[in-house]
Design an enzyme around this catalytic site. Sequence first.
Site, PDB file in Angstrom:
ATOM      1  CG  ASP A 199      46.042  36.786  29.928  1.00 38.42           C
ATOM      2  OD1 ASP A 199      45.123  37.039  30.674  1.00 38.42           O
ATOM      3  OD2 ASP A 199      45.971  36.837  28.595  1.00 38.42           O
ATOM      4  CG  HIS A 200      44.252  38.806  35.579  1.00 37.02           C
ATOM      5  ND1 HIS A 200      44.572  39.733  34.899  1.00 37.02           N
ATOM      6  CD2 HIS A 200      43.030  38.878  36.082  1.00 37.02           C
ATOM      7  CE1 HIS A 200      43.336  40.716  34.652  1.00 37.02           C
ATOM      8  NE2 HIS A 200      42.286  39.959  35.643  1.00 37.02           N
ATOM      9  CG  HIS A 203      43.099  40.028  29.660  1.00 31.83           C
ATOM     10  ND1 HIS A 203      44.095  39.330  30.273  1.00 31.83           N
ATOM     11  CD2 HIS A 203      43.242  41.278  30.037  1.00 31.83           C
ATOM     12  CE1 HIS A 203      44.649  40.049  31.106  1.00 31.83           C
ATOM     13  NE2 HIS A 203      43.973  41.463  31.071  1.00 31.83           N
TER      14      HIS A 203
HETATM   15  C1  BG6 Z   1      43.678  44.123  33.381  1.00 27.64           C
HETATM   16  C2  BG6 Z   1      43.770  45.557  32.603  1.00 27.64           C
HETATM   17  O1  BG6 Z   1      44.807  43.377  32.671  1.00 27.64           O
HETATM   18  O2  BG6 Z   1      42.619  43.436  33.420  1.00 27.64           O
HETATM   19  C3  BG6 Z   1      42.570  46.381  33.486  1.00 27.64           C
HETATM   20  O3  BG6 Z   1      45.008  46.201  32.536  1.00 27.64           O
HETATM   21  C4  BG6 Z   1      41.304  45.641  33.291  1.00 27.64           C
HETATM   22  O4  BG6 Z   1      42.440  47.579  32.689  1.00 27.64           O
HETATM   23  C5  BG6 Z   1      41.550  44.326  34.026  1.00 27.64           C
HETATM   24  O5  BG6 Z   1      40.539  46.568  34.188  1.00 27.64           O
HETATM   25  C6  BG6 Z   1      40.363  43.582  34.150  1.00 27.64           C
HETATM   26  O6  BG6 Z   1      40.470  42.444  34.696  1.00 27.64           O
HETATM   27  P1  BG6 Z   1      39.285  41.751  35.754  1.00 27.64           P
HETATM   28  O7  BG6 Z   1      39.810  40.543  35.988  1.00 27.64           O
HETATM   29  O8  BG6 Z   1      39.166  42.751  36.716  1.00 27.64           O
HETATM   30  O9  BG6 Z   1      38.343  41.514  34.776  1.00 27.64           O
END
Ligand code: BG6
Length: 505
Positions: free
Chosen positions: A183-184, A246
């Site tokens: 989960d980045h 997230h």
């Molecule tokens: C991803 C989603 O996990 O997270 C995307 O699939 C979203 O739809 C993105 O835009 C948002 O991540 P960050 O790091 O750009 O806020």
Amino acid sequence: MQIDVRKCDTVFVLFGAGGDLAKRLIVPALYNLYLDRHLPEHFRLIGVDRDGFDDTRLAEYYRESVTAFSRRGAPAESEWRSFAACIRYLQADATQGECYRNLAETLKGQGKELGEPAQHIFYLATPPFLFAPIAKGLTAAGLSHDRARIVVEKPLGRDLDSFCEINHALGEGFAETQIYRIDHFLGKETVQNILALRFANPIYEPIWNRRYIDHVAITVAETLGVEHRGGYYERAGALRDMVQNHLMQLLCLVAMEPPVAYDADDIRGKKMDVLRALRHIPRDAVPEFAARGQYGRGWIGGREVPAYREEEDVAADSNTETYAALKLYVDNWRWQGVPFYLRTGKRLGAQVSEISIRFQDVPHKAFPASVGLNAQPARLVIQIQPEEGIVLKFMAKEPGSLLRLRPVDMRFSYREAFKTDSPQAYETLLWDAMIGDATLFMRADQVKAAWQLLMPVLEVWEENPAPDFPNYASGSWGPEAAEVLVARDGISWLTPTLSGNGTRN
Ligand code: BG6
């Protein structure tokens, strides 16, 4: 157990080598780890896909990716040359057994070059329908041995059943300790800092509970639309794409009990306790606890943008939500009665993610009402992006002989405090996967609990298409239904703290 990764020969096998994720995030992150001397001294990157690159062409393709997407821009010639020497290519179709036999041979060859025993990281940067076939293929080829780890990206399924299927396939060969579910958001510095804020400082703990906190609001707002991901997004929607992973993880970090040690199982266990305590949403109460929206046309940054239903690969009568808001309760001793409001959406008024902890009002108003006309209860705002920091909002006396009160901000900014660039989330996560630290990855029971919680909402929304879509204009702050969701509790969503000048926009 963590290892000294510099000394640990590593082969990083990247399935989906020519795909978007590899190009935008994974390879630039690996290259930055290399520049920071965090990659193992003996390292190989084997790109696997069907595209028909060769070693040289794949390296050239990655050089362009790094130039376009790395936070450090175009690579210097000599550094790039030595990184590129690690890149190999294997053309293979991941749905065929032959792919894994060839991979096993290739790994054996690399083992001889590098010196055994090398650890193998299998990174699945592929569409989710390939997760199970790849996991099974690796297992059948004897590649799920105890020096192997498998890294998978969200979405892990599109409902509880499909998650369980994927998980079962992963678990046939790999132990839970070998499975790294990304989960980045958990790799973002500001998200990791939530634990530091809460558990490295004694001042917050005594007030971090129902006696002092009125509610918590978590906002992850994007100005982007679905871009070229309409095909994926049509089957996902905001609840699956953002909330299931997230936002739920952010909630867990705010609500969890203190861990005994900063240790993967302890922290993940404490998060799991939060997920277990989340109040079930009965199907007939979905409208009371959840609101959805889909963007129509509107204006973003002075540019007119199309409605979701006009985007590429999106149905003209799509029922997919691009906005979701939830009200959740954590039924435990600490949080009983404190609502947690979550909202996320695309094409909103600003690109901003933050957690707002709203404290209780003062129990007795000693100041005459006229001195603090715009009195506001104190708030602690954890800014996740693009501002990275923490803001405490509280009332102060205005200078002057007249007694007047007004809200002010006390700010901590990462940029100002540390004067250094934060690594990107993927750099942190890839490094952790290589050293064997699973703290920032999702454990199976967490993902399952998050699906269990959301299933009634997903089902009710699917069975009852929204009659009013599109129901918010691009560039606005979402649908009226989301306002109603919180207004019932006498509150309103606050526009996030956007600028560094102390104003609330
Ligand atoms: C991803 C989603 O996990 O997270 C995307 O699939 C979203 O739809 C993105 O835009 C948002 O991540 P960050 O790091 O750009 O806020």
